[in-house]
Design a protein around this motif. Structure first.
Motif, PDB file in Angstrom:
ATOM      1  N   THR A  39       0.825  -1.202   0.000  1.00 33.62           N
ATOM      2  CA  THR A  39       0.000   0.000   0.000  1.00 33.62           C
ATOM      3  C   THR A  39       0.867   1.264   0.000  1.00 33.62           C
ATOM      4  OG1 THR A  39      -0.197  -0.280   2.409  1.00 33.62           O
ATOM      5  CG2 THR A  39      -2.058  -1.002   1.062  1.00 33.62           C
ATOM      6  N   HIS A  40       1.794   1.367   0.940  1.00 35.11           N
ATOM      7  CA  HIS A  40       2.623   2.583   1.033  1.00 35.11           C
ATOM      8  C   HIS A  40       3.893   2.489   0.196  1.00 35.11           C
ATOM      9  CE1 HIS A  40       0.489   4.948   4.200  1.00 35.11           C
ATOM     10  NE2 HIS A  40      -0.112   3.769   4.337  1.00 35.11           N
TER      11      HIS A  40
ATOM     12  N   LEU B 298      -4.377   1.511   4.672  1.00 39.04           N
ATOM     13  CA  LEU B 298      -4.857   0.202   5.123  1.00 39.04           C
ATOM     14  C   LEU B 298      -6.126   0.317   5.974  1.00 39.04           C
ATOM     15  CD1 LEU B 298      -1.657  -1.775   6.237  1.00 39.04           C
ATOM     16  CD2 LEU B 298      -3.240  -2.384   4.394  1.00 39.04           C
ATOM     17  N   THR B 299      -6.179   1.404   6.752  1.00 43.84           N
ATOM     18  CA  THR B 299      -7.320   1.604   7.647  1.00 43.84           C
ATOM     19  C   THR B 299      -8.641   1.427   6.889  1.00 43.84           C
ATOM     20  OG1 THR B 299      -6.055   3.110   9.032  1.00 43.84           O
ATOM     21  CG2 THR B 299      -8.432   3.309   9.156  1.00 43.84           C
TER      22      THR B 299
ATOM     23  N   ARG C 275      -6.523  -4.857  14.177  1.00 45.16           N
ATOM     24  CA  ARG C 275      -7.549  -4.102  14.884  1.00 45.16           C
ATOM     25  C   ARG C 275      -6.994  -2.746  15.290  1.00 45.16           C
ATOM     26  NH1 ARG C 275     -10.489  -5.453  20.628  1.00 45.16           N
ATOM     27  NH2 ARG C 275     -12.407  -4.343  20.142  1.00 45.16           N
ATOM     28  N   GLY C 276      -5.747  -2.744  15.750  1.00 47.87           N
ATOM     29  CA  GLY C 276      -5.104  -1.493  16.123  1.00 47.87           C
ATOM     30  C   GLY C 276      -4.929  -0.556  14.947  1.00 47.87           C
ATOM     31  N   LEU C 277      -4.869  -1.132  13.732  1.00 52.03           N
ATOM     32  CA  LEU C 277      -4.732  -0.316  12.526  1.00 52.03           C
ATOM     33  C   LEU C 277      -6.090   0.105  11.973  1.00 52.03           C
ATOM     34  CD1 LEU C 277      -1.917  -2.373  10.757  1.00 52.03           C
ATOM     35  CD2 LEU C 277      -1.670  -0.155  11.872  1.00 52.03           C
TER      36      LEU C 277
ATOM     37  N   ASP D  69     -10.703  -7.350   1.734  1.00 51.17           N
ATOM     38  CA  ASP D  69      -9.797  -6.543   0.913  1.00 51.17           C
ATOM     39  C   ASP D  69      -8.379  -7.117   0.981  1.00 51.17           C
ATOM     40  OD1 ASP D  69     -11.726  -4.457   0.242  1.00 51.17           O
ATOM     41  OD2 ASP D  69     -11.632  -3.949   2.374  1.00 51.17           O
ATOM     42  N   VAL D  70      -8.064  -7.715   2.124  1.00 45.18           N
ATOM     43  CA  VAL D  70      -6.765  -8.360   2.313  1.00 45.18           C
ATOM     44  C   VAL D  70      -7.027  -9.749   2.889  1.00 45.18           C
ATOM     45  CG1 VAL D  70      -4.476  -8.168   3.361  1.00 45.18           C
ATOM     46  CG2 VAL D  70      -5.832  -6.097   2.992  1.00 45.18           C
TER      47      VAL D  70
END
Lengths: 334, 334
Positions: A137-138, A160-161, A182-184, A219-220
């Motif tokens: 992604t980045h 990603l969020t 989850r943290g992301l 998505d992933v």
């Protein structure tokens, strides 16, 4: 090996004690094992070699007269296991999937106990799955490479969020990935053969009705299954065809979970991306089709190779060897 | 530009209405702006150009007779702003730090209102800071590059979990980084000029007693300050010398926060690493010393360039322009 090999020993004067052989050692683990050899004082002699020798004759010599072999990463051929079975009664392995390195049935027949190491790499591998997602992604690594020596590449990135992460498998690594994701801010959906509803609820993840559903909706998609007869080749063209354009497949588990050629066929359509740390065979052959695809990010099976994971492996292998010498059991597979 | 430029217009037949000019446009924003031009119906004519022209004469022509300019990324020279000031009364900008693109005092003198866009990229930039950390630890991009075309590089990785993250600055981006880092199991310590105790507590972060303390204690230091007279060059040799061996510096904010040459001097000692998305000047000159350092990972100021961020910029610029045309205020800087 071109580099000099060093032999580290402990208690070798105690010919009355059984011998523990460490016939090969990953460089990072050498000081870790060296600092733990006192665990064998009064219990065993230890001979440790600090290289990654692969010649079977040399390996057999290094295990000669040993009662316990701390093998970390030796692929035991039937012949090699047979040769060392005259004295060896216990082999410990530096990973979970020891069946890929030692024929467990043969070990049983030969009266050799086999121990593994578990969960040492859960966080390292889970982080690596996330790191593969970030690269897709980045694109930090890709852009960094293009920045040298003189360029200023024009590029966009992705976030990603809010992307849905679908996990296939929910063991130690899968759970840790769920936690990190989850943290992301990524919603997590999970398929596993025996869903642990309490763990899913605790991690705020939902249970997918089927594996197909994960491939069709996420998505992933990230694979976290153990490799065994039930899972080998379990993911084929049908599942990969369900991936939607723009979705990502992450594999830090085992290449053999995917039917041979299926990933390459899906990627060659160009509408999905993949982050892959595992291959069949390894090392990846120079002519492997994956190497020429630009919608895959590849790392050479490094996901588990953190200092913390190495420490866990060393500690568990020493404990398993000591336990065996005491007539006890620790991480015994057969 | 070698590519063909297209002019997109709306309401051009309404010569009674004021003109809104969009003289340049990032490719990703073209369809986004195009789909929002209906916001000007009954309010203004719109002329939009879909390239990234930088010639001042051409830009001045594109802004001729315009009352409002949606400039997204034009660097206004004093001369250019003067030339367009005959008709232009409002300039909107596609970012927060508009002072680097328009001389605000000059705009005030010329009677031009300047609007910016805020917080559109908080998540994108925060994720990119995390992505830089992942590249410095898991090295996915580096290893992927080394995998092609034939290699199988031997490498270890590192874990992020349990490393202390020190944030310098705690605005929208800093807070989002704290949130993401917390999910990754990284303890977070924060220095900011006016610490928001409630926000720190909510994110489980601690307040550092000083900026120096962040540099001396954190495993990862990430910069999230706005660039202004008070912060320019605020980080120099003294702070960077406090970084401990093995620590990482992440800069997704502005290169000018660090005194010229200080980062290069610290990195050349080889015991710390850095992940950098911002440079002075940009594009980074071909002979820049950073390009030859192998303990830095560089991306070409892409941290903010996600679709979500582009959407936020487009939306806020359209709103600011519409508000101005209605005699109202939205994101007005001067």
């Amino acid at each position: 090996m071109l580099e000099a090999m060093t032999v580290i020993t402990r208690n070798v004067e105690r010919r009355d004690l059984p011998l523990v052989s460490i016939p090969i050692c990953f460089p990072a683990m050498v000081p870790m094992f060296a600092s733990r050899l006192d665990a064998f004082d009064g219990l065993a002699r230890v001979v440790m070699y600090d290289d990654l020798e692969s010649d079977e004759t040399v390996l057999a010599e290094r295990m000669e007269d040993a009662t316990v072999v701390i093998s970390t990463g030796i692929h035991f051929s039937h012949d090699l296991l047979e040769r060392v079975s005259r004295t060896v009664r216990c082999v410990t392995f530096g990973g979970t999937g020891v069946a890929s390195f030692v024929d467990l049935a043969q070990a049983s027949r030969l009266g050799i106990s086999v121990c593994n190491a578990v969960h040492y790499g859960d966080n390292a591998v889970a982080e690596h799955a996330i790191a593969l997602m970030f690269e897709l992604t980045h694109r930090v690594g890709t852009l960094n490479a293009r920045m040298r020596p003189t360029a200023w590449p024009i590029s966009d990135i992705e976030e990603l969020t809010h992307r849905t992460l679908g996990l296939v498998g929910f063991g130690g690594i899968g759970r840790r990935v769920a936690q990190l994701a989850r943290g992301l801010g990524m919603p997590v959906t999970v398929w596993s053969r025996h869903p642990d509803r309490a763990a899913l609820a605790e991690l705020g993840a939902s249970a997918a009705p089927s594996m197909d559903d994960v491939f069709a909706r996420a998505d992933v998609v990230s694979l976290h299954l153990a490799l065994n007869e039930a899972t080998e080749g379990m993911i084929g063209d049908r599942q990969l065809d369900l991936l939607r354009p723009g979705s990502m497949l992450i594999n830090t588990a085992r290449a053999e979970l995917i039917a041979p050629g299926a990933l390459e066929r899906r990627l060659s359509r160009g509408d999905v991306t993949a982050g892959v740390d595992v291959f069949a065979p390894e090392p990846l052959p120079p002519d492997a089709p994956l190497r020429s695809l630009d919608n895959v990010v590849m790392t050479p099976h490094v996901a588990w190779k953190s200092p913390e994971a190495f420490e866990g492996i060393v500690e568990q292998n020493v404990r398993a060897a000591v336990a065996f010498l005491h007539g006890e059991s620790y991480n015994v597979v057969v």
